[in-house]
Design a protein around this motif. Structure first.
Motif, PDB file in Angstrom:
ATOM      1  N   ALA A 157       0.805  -1.227   0.000  1.00  0.00           N
ATOM      2  CA  ALA A 157       0.000   0.000   0.000  1.00  0.00           C
ATOM      3  C   ALA A 157       0.833   1.269   0.000  1.00  0.00           C
ATOM      4  O   ALA A 157       0.383   2.313   0.468  1.00  0.00           O
ATOM      5  CB  ALA A 157      -0.940  -0.001   1.203  1.00  0.00           C
ATOM      6  N   ARG A 158       2.030   1.222  -0.561  1.00  0.00           N
ATOM      7  CA  ARG A 158       2.903   2.395  -0.521  1.00  0.00           C
ATOM      8  C   ARG A 158       2.344   3.569  -1.322  1.00  0.00           C
ATOM      9  O   ARG A 158       2.675   4.734  -1.042  1.00  0.00           O
ATOM     10  CB  ARG A 158       4.299   2.028  -1.042  1.00  0.00           C
ATOM     11  N   ARG A 159       1.486   3.300  -2.302  1.00  0.00           N
ATOM     12  CA  ARG A 159       0.921   4.383  -3.101  1.00  0.00           C
ATOM     13  C   ARG A 159      -0.369   4.940  -2.501  1.00  0.00           C
ATOM     14  O   ARG A 159      -0.901   5.931  -3.005  1.00  0.00           O
ATOM     15  CB  ARG A 159       0.644   3.894  -4.523  1.00  0.00           C
ATOM     16  N   VAL A 160      -0.885   4.290  -1.475  1.00  0.00           N
ATOM     17  CA  VAL A 160      -2.168   4.692  -0.891  1.00  0.00           C
ATOM     18  C   VAL A 160      -2.007   5.246   0.509  1.00  0.00           C
ATOM     19  O   VAL A 160      -2.564   6.290   0.846  1.00  0.00           O
ATOM     20  CB  VAL A 160      -3.153   3.494  -0.882  1.00  0.00           C
ATOM     21  N   PHE A 161      -1.232   4.551   1.347  1.00  0.00           N
ATOM     22  CA  PHE A 161      -1.057   4.958   2.736  1.00  0.00           C
ATOM     23  C   PHE A 161       0.054   5.985   2.857  1.00  0.00           C
ATOM     24  O   PHE A 161       1.080   5.893   2.173  1.00  0.00           O
ATOM     25  CB  PHE A 161      -0.691   3.757   3.606  1.00  0.00           C
ATOM     26  N   PRO A 162      -0.092   6.954   3.754  1.00  0.00           N
ATOM     27  CA  PRO A 162       1.044   7.821   4.092  1.00  0.00           C
ATOM     28  C   PRO A 162       2.102   6.994   4.818  1.00  0.00           C
ATOM     29  O   PRO A 162       1.826   5.898   5.330  1.00  0.00           O
ATOM     30  CB  PRO A 162       0.421   8.869   5.008  1.00  0.00           C
ATOM     31  N   ALA A 163       3.312   7.533   4.873  1.00  0.00           N
ATOM     32  CA  ALA A 163       4.435   6.777   5.435  1.00  0.00           C
ATOM     33  C   ALA A 163       4.165   6.351   6.876  1.00  0.00           C
ATOM     34  O   ALA A 163       4.490   5.226   7.276  1.00  0.00           O
ATOM     35  CB  ALA A 163       5.711   7.606   5.341  1.00  0.00           C
ATOM     36  N   TRP A 164       3.580   7.256   7.666  1.00  0.00           N
ATOM     37  CA  TRP A 164       3.359   6.926   9.074  1.00  0.00           C
ATOM     38  C   TRP A 164       2.366   5.780   9.232  1.00  0.00           C
ATOM     39  O   TRP A 164       2.519   4.935  10.134  1.00  0.00           O
ATOM     40  CB  TRP A 164       2.874   8.152   9.846  1.00  0.00           C
ATOM     41  N   LEU A 165       1.359   5.707   8.348  1.00  0.00           N
ATOM     42  CA  LEU A 165       0.370   4.647   8.462  1.00  0.00           C
ATOM     43  C   LEU A 165       0.936   3.313   7.988  1.00  0.00           C
ATOM     44  O   LEU A 165       0.611   2.265   8.547  1.00  0.00           O
ATOM     45  CB  LEU A 165      -0.884   5.007   7.654  1.00  0.00           C
ATOM     46  N   ARG A 166       1.795   3.351   6.970  1.00  0.00           N
ATOM     47  CA  ARG A 166       2.473   2.128   6.542  1.00  0.00           C
ATOM     48  C   ARG A 166       3.349   1.586   7.665  1.00  0.00           C
ATOM     49  O   ARG A 166       3.376   0.383   7.922  1.00  0.00           O
ATOM     50  CB  ARG A 166       3.310   2.384   5.306  1.00  0.00           C
ATOM     51  N   ALA A 167       4.070   2.488   8.330  1.00  0.00           N
ATOM     52  CA  ALA A 167       4.918   2.064   9.446  1.00  0.00           C
ATOM     53  C   ALA A 167       4.073   1.506  10.586  1.00  0.00           C
ATOM     54  O   ALA A 167       4.400   0.463  11.175  1.00  0.00           O
ATOM     55  CB  ALA A 167       5.769   3.230   9.935  1.00  0.00           C
ATOM     56  N   ALA A 168       2.966   2.177  10.894  1.00  0.00           N
ATOM     57  CA  ALA A 168       2.082   1.709  11.959  1.00  0.00           C
ATOM     58  C   ALA A 168       1.481   0.353  11.615  1.00  0.00           C
ATOM     59  O   ALA A 168       1.327  -0.513  12.487  1.00  0.00           O
ATOM     60  CB  ALA A 168       0.969   2.721  12.205  1.00  0.00           C
ATOM     61  N   THR A 169       1.157   0.148  10.344  1.00  0.00           N
ATOM     62  CA  THR A 169       0.596  -1.135   9.910  1.00  0.00           C
ATOM     63  C   THR A 169       1.624  -2.246  10.059  1.00  0.00           C
ATOM     64  O   THR A 169       1.296  -3.349  10.516  1.00  0.00           O
ATOM     65  CB  THR A 169       0.123  -1.031   8.447  1.00  0.00           C
ATOM     66  N   ALA A 170       2.877  -1.978   9.682  1.00  0.00           N
ATOM     67  CA  ALA A 170       3.935  -2.977   9.822  1.00  0.00           C
ATOM     68  C   ALA A 170       4.200  -3.301  11.288  1.00  0.00           C
ATOM     69  O   ALA A 170       4.363  -4.474  11.664  1.00  0.00           O
ATOM     70  CB  ALA A 170       5.214  -2.487   9.145  1.00  0.00           C
ATOM     71  N   ILE A 171       4.220  -2.277  12.128  1.00  0.00           N
ATOM     72  CA  ILE A 171       4.456  -2.502  13.565  1.00  0.00           C
ATOM     73  C   ILE A 171       3.306  -3.301  14.172  1.00  0.00           C
ATOM     74  O   ILE A 171       3.521  -4.218  14.970  1.00  0.00           O
ATOM     75  CB  ILE A 171       4.628  -1.150  14.284  1.00  0.00           C
ATOM     76  N   ALA A 172       2.068  -2.965  13.782  1.00  0.00           N
ATOM     77  CA  ALA A 172       0.929  -3.735  14.267  1.00  0.00           C
ATOM     78  C   ALA A 172       1.012  -5.174  13.795  1.00  0.00           C
ATOM     79  O   ALA A 172       0.631  -6.101  14.522  1.00  0.00           O
ATOM     80  CB  ALA A 172      -0.369  -3.092  13.782  1.00  0.00           C
ATOM     81  N   GLY A 173       1.515  -5.371  12.568  1.00  0.00           N
ATOM     82  CA  GLY A 173       1.694  -6.729  12.075  1.00  0.00           C
ATOM     83  C   GLY A 173       2.671  -7.526  12.939  1.00  0.00           C
ATOM     84  O   GLY A 173       2.418  -8.697  13.249  1.00  0.00           O
ATOM     85  N   LEU A 174       3.754  -6.891  13.323  1.00  0.00           N
ATOM     86  CA  LEU A 174       4.714  -7.565  14.216  1.00  0.00           C
ATOM     87  C   LEU A 174       4.078  -7.860  15.568  1.00  0.00           C
ATOM     88  O   LEU A 174       4.324  -8.907  16.165  1.00  0.00           O
ATOM     89  CB  LEU A 174       5.959  -6.698  14.392  1.00  0.00           C
ATOM     90  N   GLY A 175       3.240  -6.926  16.042  1.00  0.00           N
ATOM     91  CA  GLY A 175       2.530  -7.169  17.297  1.00  0.00           C
ATOM     92  C   GLY A 175       1.594  -8.350  17.187  1.00  0.00           C
ATOM     93  O   GLY A 175       1.449  -9.129  18.136  1.00  0.00           O
ATOM     94  N   GLY A 176       0.950  -8.504  16.033  1.00  0.00           N
ATOM     95  CA  GLY A 176       0.074  -9.653  15.835  1.00  0.00           C
ATOM     96  C   GLY A 176       0.845 -10.960  15.799  1.00  0.00           C
ATOM     97  O   GLY A 176       0.418 -11.959  16.383  1.00  0.00           O
ATOM     98  N   ILE A 177       1.998 -10.959  15.110  1.00  0.00           N
ATOM     99  CA  ILE A 177       2.799 -12.181  15.016  1.00  0.00           C
ATOM    100  C   ILE A 177       3.261 -12.641  16.392  1.00  0.00           C
ATOM    101  O   ILE A 177       3.333 -13.842  16.674  1.00  0.00           O
ATOM    102  CB  ILE A 177       3.992 -11.944  14.075  1.00  0.00           C
ATOM    103  N   THR A 178       3.559 -11.696  17.259  1.00  0.00           N
ATOM    104  CA  THR A 178       3.986 -12.028  18.624  1.00  0.00           C
ATOM    105  C   THR A 178       2.817 -11.966  19.606  1.00  0.00           C
ATOM    106  O   THR A 178       3.021 -11.916  20.816  1.00  0.00           O
ATOM    107  CB  THR A 178       5.099 -11.070  19.084  1.00  0.00           C
ATOM    108  N   GLY A 179       1.592 -11.990  19.077  1.00  0.00           N
ATOM    109  CA  GLY A 179       0.405 -11.823  19.913  1.00  0.00           C
ATOM    110  C   GLY A 179       0.164 -12.933  20.908  1.00  0.00           C
ATOM    111  O   GLY A 179      -0.608 -12.755  21.857  1.00  0.00           O
ATOM    112  N   VAL A 180       0.802 -14.087  20.707  1.00  0.00           N
ATOM    113  CA  VAL A 180       0.609 -15.174  21.661  1.00  0.00           C
ATOM    114  C   VAL A 180       1.081 -14.765  23.057  1.00  0.00           C
ATOM    115  O   VAL A 180       0.650 -15.345  24.062  1.00  0.00           O
ATOM    116  CB  VAL A 180       1.346 -16.444  21.174  1.00  0.00           C
ATOM    117  N   ALA A 181       1.942 -13.759  23.116  1.00  0.00           N
ATOM    118  CA  ALA A 181       2.386 -13.218  24.412  1.00  0.00           C
ATOM    119  C   ALA A 181       1.370 -12.242  24.999  1.00  0.00           C
ATOM    120  O   ALA A 181       1.617 -11.657  26.049  1.00  0.00           O
ATOM    121  CB  ALA A 181       3.733 -12.529  24.266  1.00  0.00           C
ATOM    122  N   PHE A 182       0.236 -12.059  24.336  1.00  0.00           N
ATOM    123  CA  PHE A 182      -0.914 -11.258  24.734  1.00  0.00           C
ATOM    124  C   PHE A 182      -0.686  -9.758  24.590  1.00  0.00           C
ATOM    125  O   PHE A 182      -1.351  -9.100  23.779  1.00  0.00           O
ATOM    126  CB  PHE A 182      -1.360 -11.578  26.164  1.00  0.00           C
TER     127      PHE A 182
END
Length: 216
Positions: A157-182
């Motif tokens: 989504a680099r052409r749609v999302f602003p840079a900050w939202l792309r970064a926030a989406t990636a960070i949230a993705g990492l949070g989801g991957i490690t979500g088993v730690a709650f």
């Protein structure tokens, strides 16, 4: 057409707010085992909260599906890589299904005592184990798959999302991957609020034109 991003934003907010509210209302036992908490969870005085929590969780999951459907359209409209789009949608949909199954398992043990009455009695440790099985579906499979979907979205989504939202989406993705730690899974809730606010107040001018131009 201006209402579409706003509705998607409201769906994102519903996912985050209703999921958080469902946890507060239903208050399932978790973490360190407590016989008192497990027994209170299935007690007759808690049944109403469990049923309310069920509706909150499932409505929040529906909001997630709505949001993912919209993000699939705008996030990959300008991309020629249809495989990534399919992976995003399939993984996101499986994540939503895992959430629905997990919530059902967590709440079903309390619902069984509500429907069965006094003849249904569960030992506190059995209640705890069943709730934890549901938690594994939510914070294990559900959060993990949603995290993978968001990382794919942040790349495409680099052409749609602003840079900050792309970064926030990636960070949230990492949070989801490690979500088993709650606790890292809380980043998914924060992401839902962030993208919801962005869609409601900004995407009406910035996203829909991108979709239109890509489709032209």
């Amino acid at each position: 057409m201006r209402s579409r991003p706003a509705l998607a934003g409201l769906a994102a907010l519903a996912f985050s707010v209703l999921t958080f509210a469902g946890l507060l209302v239903s208050s399932p036992p978790g973490g360190t085992y407590s016989a008192h908490d497990a027994a209170k969870y299935v007690s007759s005085g808690h049944h109403g909260a469990v049923f309310v929590g069920a509706y909150l969780f499932l409505l929040g999951t529906f909001g997630l599906i709505w949001l993912l459907a919209y993000l699939r359209e705008i996030g990959f409209a300008a991309s020629t890589d249809t495989m990534v789009a399919r992976l995003f949608w399939g993984t996101g949909l499986c994540a939503a299904a895992s959430l629905a199954v997990g919530w059902s398992l967590m709440l079903g043990v309390a619902m069984s005592t509500a429907f069965g009455g006094h003849s249904v009695a569960l030992a506190p440790n059995v209640t705890y184990v069943i709730v934890e099985v549901g938690s594994a579906a939510v914070w294990g499979a559900g959060a993990f798959l949603l995290g993978l979907a968001l990382i794919a979205l942040s790349i495409a989504a680099r052409r749609v999302f602003p840079a900050w939202l792309r970064a926030a989406t990636a960070i949230a993705g990492l949070g989801g991957i490690t979500g088993v730690a709650f606790f890292p899974s809380g980043l998914l809730i924060l992401w839902g609020i962030a993208i919801g606010v962005w869609l409601v107040f900004a995407a009406q001018r910035r996203v829909e034109p991108c979709v239109a131009s890509a489709a032209a």
